[in-house]
Design a protein around this motif. Structure first.
Motif, short mmCIF file in Angstrom:
data_model
loop_
_atom_site.label_atom_id
_atom_site.label_comp_id
_atom_site.label_asym_id
_atom_site.label_seq_id
_atom_site.Cartn_x
_atom_site.Cartn_y
_atom_site.Cartn_z
N PHE A 45 0.83 -1.20 0.00
CA PHE A 45 0.00 0.00 0.00
C PHE A 45 0.87 1.26 0.00
CE2 PHE A 45 -2.96 -3.11 1.96
CZ PHE A 45 -4.00 -2.98 1.04
N GLU A 46 2.07 1.16 0.55
CA GLU A 46 2.98 2.31 0.58
C GLU A 46 3.57 2.62 -0.79
OE1 GLU A 46 3.41 0.16 4.59
OE2 GLU A 46 3.30 -0.38 2.46
N GLN A 47 3.33 1.74 -1.76
CA GLN A 47 3.93 1.92 -3.08
C GLN A 47 2.87 1.81 -4.18
OE1 GLN A 47 7.10 -1.00 -3.07
NE2 GLN A 47 8.09 -0.03 -1.31
N LEU A 48 1.75 2.48 -3.93
CA LEU A 48 0.66 2.46 -4.91
C LEU A 48 1.07 3.08 -6.23
CD1 LEU A 48 -2.41 3.41 -2.67
CD2 LEU A 48 -1.87 1.16 -3.64
N ALA A 49 1.84 4.16 -6.17
CA ALA A 49 2.25 4.83 -7.41
C ALA A 49 3.05 3.88 -8.28
CB ALA A 49 3.06 6.09 -7.08
N SER A 50 3.94 3.10 -7.67
CA SER A 50 4.72 2.12 -8.43
C SER A 50 3.82 1.03 -8.99
CB SER A 50 5.79 1.50 -7.53
OG SER A 50 6.71 2.48 -7.08
N LEU A 51 2.81 0.62 -8.20
CA LEU A 51 1.86 -0.39 -8.68
C LEU A 51 1.10 0.13 -9.89
CD1 LEU A 51 0.24 -3.02 -8.48
CD2 LEU A 51 -1.24 -1.87 -6.80
N PRO A 76 6.14 4.56 6.93
CA PRO A 76 6.74 5.70 6.22
C PRO A 76 8.04 5.34 5.51
CG PRO A 76 6.00 6.35 8.40
CD PRO A 76 5.88 4.86 8.35
N ALA A 77 8.79 4.38 6.07
CA ALA A 77 10.07 4.02 5.45
C ALA A 77 9.89 3.30 4.13
CB ALA A 77 10.87 3.14 6.41
N ALA A 78 8.70 2.76 3.88
CA ALA A 78 8.47 2.00 2.63
C ALA A 78 7.84 2.82 1.53
CB ALA A 78 7.58 0.79 2.94
N LEU A 79 7.51 4.10 1.80
CA LEU A 79 6.83 4.93 0.81
C LEU A 79 7.70 5.21 -0.40
CD1 LEU A 79 5.17 7.58 3.15
CD2 LEU A 79 3.95 5.94 1.72
N ASP A 80 7.10 5.10 -1.59
CA ASP A 80 7.79 5.61 -2.77
C ASP A 80 7.38 7.07 -2.97
OD1 ASP A 80 5.29 5.68 -4.09
OD2 ASP A 80 5.63 3.79 -5.14
N THR A 81 8.09 7.75 -3.87
CA THR A 81 7.90 9.20 -4.01
C THR A 81 6.47 9.55 -4.39
OG1 THR A 81 10.20 9.45 -4.65
CG2 THR A 81 8.72 11.28 -5.16
N GLY A 82 5.92 8.82 -5.36
CA GLY A 82 4.57 9.13 -5.83
C GLY A 82 3.52 8.92 -4.78
N THR A 83 3.66 7.84 -3.99
CA THR A 83 2.68 7.56 -2.95
C THR A 83 2.83 8.54 -1.79
OG1 THR A 83 2.82 5.22 -3.60
CG2 THR A 83 1.69 5.73 -1.53
N ALA A 84 4.04 8.98 -1.49
CA ALA A 84 4.24 9.98 -0.44
C ALA A 84 3.43 11.24 -0.73
CB ALA A 84 5.72 10.31 -0.30
N ALA A 85 3.36 11.60 -2.01
CA ALA A 85 2.59 12.78 -2.39
C ALA A 85 1.09 12.57 -2.19
CB ALA A 85 2.89 13.15 -3.84
N LEU A 86 0.66 11.33 -2.20
CA LEU A 86 -0.77 11.02 -2.03
C LEU A 86 -1.16 10.85 -0.56
CD1 LEU A 86 -1.16 8.28 -4.80
CD2 LEU A 86 -2.02 10.63 -4.91
N MET A 87 -0.19 10.81 0.34
CA MET A 87 -0.48 10.45 1.73
C MET A 87 -1.49 11.37 2.41
SD MET A 87 0.60 7.57 2.53
CE MET A 87 0.25 7.67 4.29
N PRO A 88 -1.42 12.69 2.26
CA PRO A 88 -2.45 13.51 2.92
C PRO A 88 -3.86 13.11 2.51
CG PRO A 88 -0.64 14.88 2.17
CD PRO A 88 -0.41 13.52 1.59
N ARG A 89 -4.02 12.83 1.24
CA ARG A 89 -5.33 12.43 0.73
C ARG A 89 -5.72 11.05 1.26
NH1 ARG A 89 -6.49 12.12 -5.76
NH2 ARG A 89 -8.64 11.32 -5.67
N LEU A 90 -4.77 10.12 1.29
CA LEU A 90 -5.07 8.78 1.77
C LEU A 90 -5.38 8.78 3.26
CD1 LEU A 90 -2.31 6.78 -0.16
CD2 LEU A 90 -4.76 6.72 -0.59
N MET A 91 -4.64 9.55 4.03
CA MET A 91 -4.89 9.60 5.47
C MET A 91 -6.24 10.22 5.78
SD MET A 91 -2.42 7.95 6.64
CE MET A 91 -2.78 8.17 8.38
N ALA A 92 -6.62 11.23 5.01
CA ALA A 92 -7.95 11.82 5.21
C ALA A 92 -9.04 10.80 4.90
CB ALA A 92 -8.10 13.06 4.32
N ALA A 93 -8.83 10.00 3.85
CA ALA A 93 -9.82 8.98 3.48
C ALA A 93 -9.96 7.93 4.57
CB ALA A 93 -9.42 8.33 2.16
#
Length: 261
Positions: A45-51, A76-93
Motif C-alpha cells: 500500500f505504501e507503493q501504490l504509485a509504483s503499482l 513511512p520508510a516503505a513509501l515511494d515518491t509518488g505515494t508519499a505525495a498522495l499520503m495527505p489524501r489517503l490519510m484523510a480517506a
C-alpha cells in the motif's frame, strides 16, 4: 477485451473471479490471500504509485476490487515518491467510514485512468436471485427479516454495516467494522439459540462495484454456532460464494435461506 487486474483481499471471491477468465492477480503485503494466478504481482500500500505504473506497463485498463481487506497501516520508510505525495489524501480517506473510504479509493483509481469493474459483472452467477433457496420462510422469520430491514435502512445514512441479527423482534446485533463473522460470534456468546434471522443487504447509496455484501460457507457455520434459523439477502444485492456448499450446509443446519427485494 480489456486487460483486467484483480486487487485481492481474503476470502473465496478473488479465486472465483479468476475462474471466469484471464486476469493479473494483485496481492498486498500483510493481506492474506487464498487465490493463485499464473500472473501475479505482490504490492505494498505504501507503493501504490509504483503499482499503478506497473499495471499500466502491463496494459491493464480494468481493475476489480475483491475480497476482505483491513485498513492499512502505512510504514513511512516503505513509501515511494509518488505515494508519499498522495499520503495527505489517503490519510484523510482513512478517517472516514467504509463508504467514504471506498469512494476516495475509487476516485483515485479512476483518476489514474482505470475502469472499475464489479465482481458481479465478471461472475453474474454469484448474485442472489429472488426466492427461497433452502427451507421455508415462516411468519416469524418474515417478521424478523422485516424488522432487520427497517433497522438497516435507518442506520444506512450513518455508514454502519451491511448486516443485522433480529430474533422475535429484538435487535441482537448490528454489523460494524469487524465484520459479519465478529457479529455472529458476539451473538453466539451473548444470545445463543435465539432462532433469529441474519439479514445482509447493501446500504442505501453504496457503490456495489467494490463493496457488495457477500456470504459463504463460513457464514452458515457461524450462524449455526449462534443458533440462528434464517438468512435473508437482498435479491440482486448480495453475492453467494461457493453456492453449492452454502446451500448444502444451510439445509443440513436447518437454516432457511432466501432473497427478497
Amino acid at each position: 477485451m480489456p486487460k483486467r487486474a484483480i486487487l485481492a483481499g481474503g476470502g473465496a471471491l478473488p479465486q472465483s473471479l479468476l475462474e471466469a477468465g484471464d486476469a493479473i492477480l494483485v496481492t498486498f503485503h500483510g493481506t492474506p490471500v487464498d487465490a493463485r494466478a499464473s500472473r501475479q504481482i505482490e504490492a505494498r500500500f505504501e507503493q501504490l504509485a509504483s503499482l499503478f505504473a506497473r499495471l499500466k506497463s502491463e496494459g491493464v485498463t480494468e481493475l476489480c476490487l475483491a475480497g476482505a481487506m483491513r485498513r492499512p497501516v502505512f510504514d513511512p520508510a516503505a513509501l515511494d515518491t509518488g505515494t508519499a505525495a498522495l499520503m495527505p489524501r489517503l490519510m484523510a480517506a482513512l478517517q472516514q467510514g467504509d463508504d467514504g473510504l471506498l469512494r476516495a479509493v475509487i476516485a483515485l483509481l479512476e483518476e489514474q485512468g482505470f475502469t472499475i469493474c464489479a465482481p458481479h459483472d465478471i461472475r453474474p452467477d454469484l448474485l442472489a436471485s429472488e426466492g427461497v433457496m433452502v427451507g421455508e420462510v415462516s411468519a416469524a422469520l418474515h417478521a424478523d427479516a422485516h424488522r432487520a430491514a427497517a433497522v438497516l435502512a435507518a442506520l444506512a445514512p450513518q455508514d454502519v454495516g451491511q448486516g443485522a441479527v433480529v430474533a422475535k423482534g429484538q435487535v441482537l446485533a448490528i454489523e460494524t467494522l469487524p465484520g459479519t463473522d465478529a457479529m455472529l460470534e458476539f451473538v453466539a456468546q451473548t444470545c445463543p439459540n435465539s432462532g433469529g434471522v441474519l439479514m445482509k443487504r447493501p446500504k442505501a447509496g453504496q457503490d456495489l462495484r467494490v463493496d457488495m455484501p457477500g456470504i459463504g460457507p463460513q457464514t452458515i457455520a457461524m450462524m449455526q454456532k449462534a443458533g440462528l434459523s434464517g438468512l435473508v439477502l437482498q435479491a440482486g444485492g448480495a453475492l453467494i460464494l461457493e453456492r453449492e456448499k452454502v446451500l448444502a450446509r444451510a439445509a443440513s443446519a436447518g437454516i432457511t435461506l432466501w432473497a427478497a427485494p
